[in-house]
Write a protein that holds these residues in place. Sequence first.
Motif: not given
Length: 342
Positions: A276-300
């Motif tokens: 439902x979105x353009x390639x750039x939007x998808x890339x940014x979305x995926x990048x943000x979600x990947x960052x969260x998957x790294x930051x949350x375990x790091x903080x915990x």
Amino acid sequence: MKVAELRTPNSERTLSVVIITRNTKDLLRNLLKSIEADTSLKPFLREVIIIDNFSTDGSNAIVHKEFPWVFLVKNDRNKGFAAAANIGITCAEGNYIFFLNSDTMLIEGEVATMVQFMEENPAAGICGPQLVYEDMRPQRSYAHIPSLLFEIFPRSLLELLFPAKYSTKSPSNDSRSPRPSSFVPRPSAFFDVPSLIGAAIVVRRKLLNDLGGFDERFFFFLEETDLCVRAREIGASVVFLPHVKVIHLQGKTVRRQWIKGRIQYNISLYKFIRKHHAALYYSIFQGVRFAKSFIVPLVLSILPFLLLHRRTRRTYIYYLKLLLWHLRGCPDNAGLFISSPR
């Protein structure tokens, strides 16, 4: 309830119930008993169709023995929700199709109200009830469309700052409501919403034909969201009926596989955003979600005392697995695919 009572072929207002199940024998029995008990369905209920995604818990035997009036389709493998629902659509003959999770139960008279609403409001393509627990406490019954905004800002913060726009609490229990619709009847309120929770939705047959059914690229999760988005794109309304209730035993079908279920949600989420979105939007979305998957375990890991809570430990393990899933290239077979129950 006998077969003759279920079928009303001469009625212009007919409803087909389609239930997708996998290894939910006891829940399925309770649902079918609730359908039998709802006498208000008799004038227009065309058929009840079960699409079984290769159950191994004796579900099929229960249906054959206790509910011979049900039309049962047994898949030779777990085909996921969307593909199974499309099989149900091809089998159904009703003007309206009521998709039900096997972890739901009907309350007498409520489904008849939904069908009446659809009859009186031809612009409505999809409608859904207020989902409730067994003690009648309300559940979240409609949702906003996944977007980058919800990835960057916590949903709870957006609901707090902009309740009129982002709250998904039941309007019948909260004054912060979605946009009121212009539909009748009144005085009961009905609301246009972005998307419905797919545990119990009535869809107009013509709309399903126009849309080509569910998108089978979604094995599980967000298939109903995609359907609602496509329905709205062609001018059909998606409507929440807060005064109509269906019991939903939320989470019982995936609780045993919670982490795999959340990975499956991510698989569907990326497919949804890419579609439902353009390639750039998808890339940014995926990048943000990947960052969260790294930051949350790091903080915990830095604050291990937080892991004393069982729910936090589960969240920690989930985000670690989510990080590993990203590092593996986000494979489609890492969630509930094929072997895991719905």
